[in-house]
Scaffold this active site. Sequence first.
Site, PDB file in Angstrom:
ATOM      1  CD  GLU B  60      -1.764  -2.402   1.192  1.00 28.71           C
ATOM      2  OE1 GLU B  60      -0.656  -2.703   1.671  1.00 28.71           O
ATOM      3  OE2 GLU B  60      -2.574  -3.259   0.799  1.00 28.71           O
ATOM      4  CG  HIS B 129      -7.864  -7.742   8.397  1.00 28.71           C
ATOM      5  ND1 HIS B 129      -7.678  -8.972   7.860  1.00 28.71           N
ATOM      6  CD2 HIS B 129      -6.690  -7.106   8.259  1.00 28.71           C
ATOM      7  CE1 HIS B 129      -6.434  -9.090   7.422  1.00 28.71           C
ATOM      8  NE2 HIS B 129      -5.823  -7.970   7.657  1.00 28.71           N
TER       9      HIS B 129
END
Lengths: 381, 327
Positions: B60, B129
């Site tokens: 990312e 998450h």
Amino acid sequence: MTTATIEEGATGTARREPDDALAADVVRVLAPDGTLVDNDAGVGDDEAVALYRAMVRTRLIDERAVMLQRQGRIGFHIGSLGEEATVIGTVHAMRESDWMFPCYREFGGALYRGMPLQRYFDNLYGNANDPAKGRQMPDHWTYRQAKVGSVSSPIGTQITQGVGFAWAARMRKDPLVAMVYFGDGATSSNEFHNGLNFAGVFKTPNVFVCRNNGWAISVPTERQTASATFAVKGIAYGIPGVRCDGNDIFAVVKTAREAVLRASRGEGPTLIEALTYRMSGHSTSDDASRYRPEEQMSAWTTLDPIHRLRRYLEARVGWTEGQQAAFEAEVAGELKLVIETAEKVTLPALETMFDDVYATLPWHLQEQRAELLAGPRAKGH
Amino acid sequence: MKSMRYREAVREAIAEEMERDSRVFLMGEEVAQYQGAYKVSEGLLERFGEKRIIDTPITEAGFAGIGIGAAIVGLRPIIEFMTWNFSAVAFDQLLNNAAKLRQMSGGQLSVPIVFRGPNGSARQVGSQHSHSMEHFYVHVPGLKVVAPATPADAKGMLKAAIRDDDPVLFLESETLYSVKGDVPEGDYVVPFGKGRIAREGKDCTLISYSRMVHVCLEAAEALAAKGIDCEVIDLRSLRPLDEEILVQSISKTHRAVVAYEGWPYGGVGAEVVDRIQRLAFDELDAPILRVTTLDVPMPYNAKLEQHVIPQADRVIAAVEAVTYRRD
């Protein structure tokens, strides 16, 4: 392309030594005594004089900026003492269409690309004429007109951005190459690995310039990596890694030119490791004598990039002491003027700090601005 | 009007803006060959080709920086985070670069980029998450942060985000992707900074955004049966924030509950409460309560997880408290 030799042991093999540049894989053109290694400078005489003047000018500016900081007239300076050949040589190899994604030691390169000296000093003073409008630390300039990107304090973020920039420019069919600068320390950052990986996969028109100056603040190269060199890191990403003597301006120009040409032909990126040396502390906030014994410095002083080019020019074009003195006086005059001017320019107006947070000023910032300009805050705030 | 799922609305916004503007492209993990981890980009590779629908290496921080560089050149990248949780490893690029390059360069550079993906809890994906990342990002000047709850807003606000000259963080939700709703036809664009009344009411204002708007509507129905008439405000845009809609509604109901995912310390809800107490203090008949994720990392166990995520029954209890129906 170099070959990696991984040696035994936990400590690295990348320790910077004065004779590193003599290794067989290192591109060398101009020896420390000012003679040519292979009888071909690859650079014309007028060009060599221009490069020399740019390097001397960079050093004089550097020394003056340090002095201004010591005198308390500017808050900070980070320079390129000893690394002038790497900075000027790589920028010299760029074409007008190319972009520079600097680290923070490349002010000489930005000036060479066309950032006016006055704007540079306006940035050091953070005054109203600073292209960054007084918002950034000294030496954190941006100069779009000269195709010079922004200087980021966090290490390495310019690497992925420079890759994205080059990649997108190619998509737009802009025939440019983005030259991305960083130090040996930045090769430990996420962004180095991310950037080189993307560059390899996307085959972007990039040139990566790793200024291996031996130090990341107080951390020596052998504590930064266990790789034999920084150039070999390119191999893992499918990118050729080339070492050149970073204190040899002709070697830097030759290596960088080849890399720029290669990128512009669509053949992909190159990682250049320029073997140079940081003759100063990390910045004016650092005292290198705490971790680097002074007696180590004499060996590096004999490798000074400016001295060797001067010796070359003395022999080749008869560069004289008089010419040297006249040029130094010219730069001193220029510096006097820009410093006087920078010191006279007012601070950026208070209301300007709300500009450029967004493309258009949002209502809540308009309100904050009005509140600020209306004077003292109400009680209880 | 056309009925479609949230996922399709996001996809349609991307496709329409890509048709409209050749500078727009989509980049992220699994967006091309795999057709999107949540099938948002399904069919886009075939339609626009691999030069505009781009699979990336798994990093990312890397593709956030690549996108910023492309935006500086003048392209309009849409960067998909497979989930916003993963944006944490790109935080420096968002906080120190996307948000600040315009300001730091004195206006010489701009970063017209959209970062998007699902945010908040999903189902049993554990503590790492299930983050509600908006609370970190709304803090940052230079960023715009939006979190639509309906397919119509998803489409209209994503189109606005892509056209925006500043970096926009566009927060979707895995649990919203299959939600259906009517979406206006044509070039439908929803400007930022305007909330939406999702349900009119007079007794108490429920303030929310994203998935929790639907939970608030469910709570409002149950409360209506008990004789409490709730107004539900969908903020949609978290930064900029619509103060006017808050003041207007509080001036009518005099009571408020802010319900959202995310921990109770600070965050969007605390910001909303501060605005209301400053701008409508005299209108309030009760302290404002917040219904949030419990102050613990998200458990994996389904039963425990459902207790940690704010549910309609907790919203109902809070409304009953501010309307003094219970202690």
